[in-house]
Design a protein around this motif. Structure first.
Motif, PDB file in Angstrom:
ATOM      1  N   ILE A 122       0.831  -1.208   0.000  1.00  0.00           N
ATOM      2  CA  ILE A 122       0.000   0.000   0.000  1.00  0.00           C
ATOM      3  C   ILE A 122       0.861   1.252   0.000  1.00  0.00           C
ATOM      4  N   LEU A 123       1.905   1.258   0.823  1.00  0.00           N
ATOM      5  CA  LEU A 123       2.806   2.415   0.877  1.00  0.00           C
ATOM      6  C   LEU A 123       3.496   2.634  -0.459  1.00  0.00           C
ATOM      7  N   LYS A 124       3.880   1.549  -1.115  1.00  0.00           N
ATOM      8  CA  LYS A 124       4.523   1.653  -2.423  1.00  0.00           C
ATOM      9  C   LYS A 124       3.591   2.319  -3.433  1.00  0.00           C
ATOM     10  N   THR A 125       2.334   1.904  -3.430  1.00  0.00           N
ATOM     11  CA  THR A 125       1.368   2.511  -4.358  1.00  0.00           C
ATOM     12  C   THR A 125       1.122   3.981  -4.027  1.00  0.00           C
ATOM     13  N   LEU A 126       0.968   4.299  -2.756  1.00  0.00           N
ATOM     14  CA  LEU A 126       0.775   5.697  -2.360  1.00  0.00           C
ATOM     15  C   LEU A 126       1.955   6.550  -2.809  1.00  0.00           C
ATOM     16  N   ARG A 127       3.142   6.020  -2.637  1.00  0.00           N
ATOM     17  CA  ARG A 127       4.341   6.760  -3.028  1.00  0.00           C
ATOM     18  C   ARG A 127       4.369   6.981  -4.542  1.00  0.00           C
ATOM     19  N   GLU A 128       4.081   5.941  -5.305  1.00  0.00           N
ATOM     20  CA  GLU A 128       4.116   6.045  -6.769  1.00  0.00           C
ATOM     21  C   GLU A 128       3.033   6.992  -7.289  1.00  0.00           C
ATOM     22  N   LYS A 129       1.878   6.995  -6.623  1.00  0.00           N
ATOM     23  CA  LYS A 129       0.755   7.813  -7.070  1.00  0.00           C
ATOM     24  C   LYS A 129       0.740   9.206  -6.421  1.00  0.00           C
ATOM     25  N   LYS A 130       1.744   9.452  -5.575  1.00  0.00           N
ATOM     26  CA  LYS A 130       1.830  10.749  -4.886  1.00  0.00           C
ATOM     27  C   LYS A 130       0.538  11.065  -4.121  1.00  0.00           C
ATOM     28  N   ALA A 131       0.119  10.095  -3.334  1.00  0.00           N
ATOM     29  CA  ALA A 131      -1.065  10.243  -2.486  1.00  0.00           C
ATOM     30  C   ALA A 131      -0.696   9.903  -1.052  1.00  0.00           C
ATOM     31  N   VAL A 132      -1.540  10.299  -0.124  1.00  0.00           N
ATOM     32  CA  VAL A 132      -1.323  10.003   1.290  1.00  0.00           C
ATOM     33  C   VAL A 132      -2.599   9.399   1.869  1.00  0.00           C
ATOM     34  N   ALA A 133      -2.455   8.764   3.048  1.00  0.00           N
ATOM     35  CA  ALA A 133      -3.595   8.109   3.680  1.00  0.00           C
ATOM     36  C   ALA A 133      -3.422   8.138   5.186  1.00  0.00           C
ATOM     37  N   THR A 134      -4.474   7.717   5.873  1.00  0.00           N
ATOM     38  CA  THR A 134      -4.451   7.596   7.332  1.00  0.00           C
ATOM     39  C   THR A 134      -4.613   6.118   7.689  1.00  0.00           C
ATOM     40  N   PHE A 135      -3.740   5.633   8.565  1.00  0.00           N
ATOM     41  CA  PHE A 135      -3.734   4.230   8.958  1.00  0.00           C
ATOM     42  C   PHE A 135      -4.150   4.106  10.424  1.00  0.00           C
ATOM     43  N   PHE A 136      -5.264   3.411  10.666  1.00  0.00           N
ATOM     44  CA  PHE A 136      -5.705   3.143  12.030  1.00  0.00           C
ATOM     45  C   PHE A 136      -5.190   1.765  12.435  1.00  0.00           C
ATOM     46  N   LEU A 137      -4.257   1.746  13.373  1.00  0.00           N
ATOM     47  CA  LEU A 137      -3.471   0.552  13.657  1.00  0.00           C
ATOM     48  C   LEU A 137      -4.023  -0.280  14.800  1.00  0.00           C
ATOM     49  N   ILE A 138      -3.730  -1.578  14.738  1.00  0.00           N
ATOM     50  CA  ILE A 138      -4.005  -2.502  15.828  1.00  0.00           C
ATOM     51  C   ILE A 138      -2.706  -2.687  16.607  1.00  0.00           C
ATOM     52  N   GLY A 139      -2.747  -2.376  17.895  1.00  0.00           N
ATOM     53  CA  GLY A 139      -1.530  -2.377  18.693  1.00  0.00           C
ATOM     54  C   GLY A 139      -0.791  -3.701  18.711  1.00  0.00           C
ATOM     55  N   ASN A 140      -1.510  -4.816  18.852  1.00  0.00           N
ATOM     56  CA  ASN A 140      -0.795  -6.089  18.944  1.00  0.00           C
ATOM     57  C   ASN A 140      -0.343  -6.621  17.592  1.00  0.00           C
ATOM     58  N   GLU A 141      -0.639  -5.883  16.516  1.00  0.00           N
ATOM     59  CA  GLU A 141      -0.086  -6.210  15.200  1.00  0.00           C
ATOM     60  C   GLU A 141       1.243  -5.488  14.953  1.00  0.00           C
ATOM     61  N   ILE A 142       1.598  -4.584  15.868  1.00  0.00           N
ATOM     62  CA  ILE A 142       2.885  -3.870  15.718  1.00  0.00           C
ATOM     63  C   ILE A 142       3.967  -4.734  16.353  1.00  0.00           C
ATOM     64  N   THR A 143       4.310  -5.801  15.661  1.00  0.00           N
ATOM     65  CA  THR A 143       5.363  -6.705  16.120  1.00  0.00           C
ATOM     66  C   THR A 143       6.722  -6.067  15.853  1.00  0.00           C
ATOM     67  N   PRO A 144       7.779  -6.555  16.500  1.00  0.00           N
ATOM     68  CA  PRO A 144       9.108  -5.953  16.292  1.00  0.00           C
ATOM     69  C   PRO A 144       9.507  -5.853  14.829  1.00  0.00           C
ATOM     70  N   GLU A 145       9.173  -6.879  14.033  1.00  0.00           N
ATOM     71  CA  GLU A 145       9.569  -6.846  12.623  1.00  0.00           C
ATOM     72  C   GLU A 145       8.735  -5.867  11.797  1.00  0.00           C
ATOM     73  N   ARG A 146       7.643  -5.331  12.390  1.00  0.00           N
ATOM     74  CA  ARG A 146       6.805  -4.367  11.669  1.00  0.00           C
ATOM     75  C   ARG A 146       6.996  -2.940  12.160  1.00  0.00           C
ATOM     76  N   GLU A 147       7.861  -2.754  13.094  1.00  0.00           N
ATOM     77  CA  GLU A 147       8.082  -1.398  13.598  1.00  0.00           C
ATOM     78  C   GLU A 147       8.607  -0.475  12.507  1.00  0.00           C
TER      79      GLU A 147
END
Length: 256
Positions: free
Chosen positions: A67-92
Motif C-alpha cells: 500500500i505504501l509503495k502505491t501511495l508513493r508512486e501515485k503521490k497520495a497520502v492516507a491515514t492508517f488506524f493501527l491494531i496495537g498487537n499487530e505492531i510486532t518488532p519486525e513491523r516497527e
C-alpha cells in the motif's frame, strides 16, 4: 387612507420578518449573524475543496508495504488506524516508514476483540492506552486520531459511545467514521472489481469523502486495486490529505 395603512402594514411586516430571520431563527449573539449548525455544515460541504481521505484499518501487515509503495508512486497520502498487537518488532519499521512518507497513523484498537474492547468503559480505555503506547514508542508522539472498531454505531458500544467520545475529546483525541466504503472485509475474499465499484458508487456524493479500506494480511485485493482507486479519485478532481487535516466525523446518533 386605506392604501397608506396597507403600505405601512407591509413595511412593518417586512421589518418583522427580517428581524425574525436575523435573530430568532438563526440565533442572536450580541447582534452578530450566527448561522445554525446545520446550515454551517451544509455550507462547509458545498464550499469545501474536493479532498479525499483514504483510510486503512487493521494494520500494520505485509500488505502495508504494498500500500505504501502505491501511495508513493501515485503521490497520495492516507491515514492508517493501527491494531496495537499487530505492531510486532519486525513491523516497527513499517510504521516508521508510514509516518516518514507523510501519512498519518491513529488508534484502532490494541486487541480488536469485541468482548475485551467493549466490555465496559474501563476496558475500552485500557485497550486504548495500550494501543497508544505501542504507537508512541515507535513514532515518538501520542496519537490523536481514532476509529472505533466496527464504527461508532456498532451494537457493542452504541449505548455508551457518547461517554467514550466525550472522554476522548478531553484527551485531545478525534474520532473518525467513514462515508465511503470499499466493503473489502465483508466476508471472504472480495474481488478487486467489487472493491473498486463500491468506492466509485458513493465517492462523488461528497466533496470530502472519508474512504474506508483495510490493511490486514488477507487484504491482497485491496492492495492490488488501490492504484486504480487512486487514479479514479484523482480523475474526479479530488486531491488527497490525511485525516488530521479534516474536522472530526462520526455517524449520526440516529443510526444507532
Amino acid at each position: 387612507m386605506r392604501k397608506t395603512v396597507y403600505i405601512l402594514c407591509l413595511c412593518l411586516l417586512s421589518t418583522l420578518v427580517y428581524c425574525e430571520m436575523k435573530y430568532d431563527i438563526i440565533g442572536e449573539r450580541e447582534g452578530v449573524y450566527v448561522p445554525t449548525s446545520a446550515l454551517v455544515s451544509q455550507v462547509k460541504e458545498e464550499n469545501a475543496e474536493k479532498t479525499a481521505y483514504l483510510s486503512f484499518d487493521d494494520g500494520p501487515s505485509d500488505n502495508t508495504v504494498k500500500i505504501l509503495k502505491t501511495l508513493r508512486e501515485k503521490k497520495a497520502v492516507a491515514t492508517f488506524f493501527l491494531i496495537g498487537n499487530e505492531i510486532t518488532p519486525e513491523r516497527e519499521e513499517i510504521v516508521k516508514e508510514t509516518v516518514k512518507e507523510g501519512n498519518a497513523v491513529g488508534i484502532h484498537t490494541y486487541c480488536h476483540e469485541k468482548d475485551k474492547l467493549y466490555g465496559s468503559e474501563e476496558s475500552f480505555f485500557e485497550d486504548f492506552k495500550m494501543a497508544a503506547e505501542a504507537i508512541r514508542k515507535i513514532t515518538g508522539k501520542s496519537p490523536v486520531l481514532h476509529r472505533f472498531p466496527w464504527g461508532s454505531n456498532n451494537r457493542y458500544v452504541s449505548s455508551y459511545v457518547d461517554e467514550l467520545h466525550d472522554r476522548l475529546h478531553k484527551m485531545g483525541v478525534k474520532s473518525y467514521d467513514w462515508n465511503v466504503s470499499g466493503e473489502d472485509s465483508i466476508g471472504g475474499t472480495v474481488p478487486q472489481g467489487i472493491i473498486f465499484q463500491n468506492v466509485k458508487k458513493d465517492l462523488t456524493r461528497f466533496r470530502q469523502p472519508i474512504i474506508l479500506l483495510h490493511d490486514s494480511a488477507t487484504m491482497d485485493n485491496t492492495a492490488a486495486v488501490l492504484g486504480d482507486i487512486i487514479d479514479y479519485i484523482r480523475g474526479e478532481g479530488y486531491g488527497f490529505a490525511t485525516l488530521d487535516k479534516r474536522e472530526e466525523y462520526m455517524f449520526p446518533a440516529s443510526w444507532r
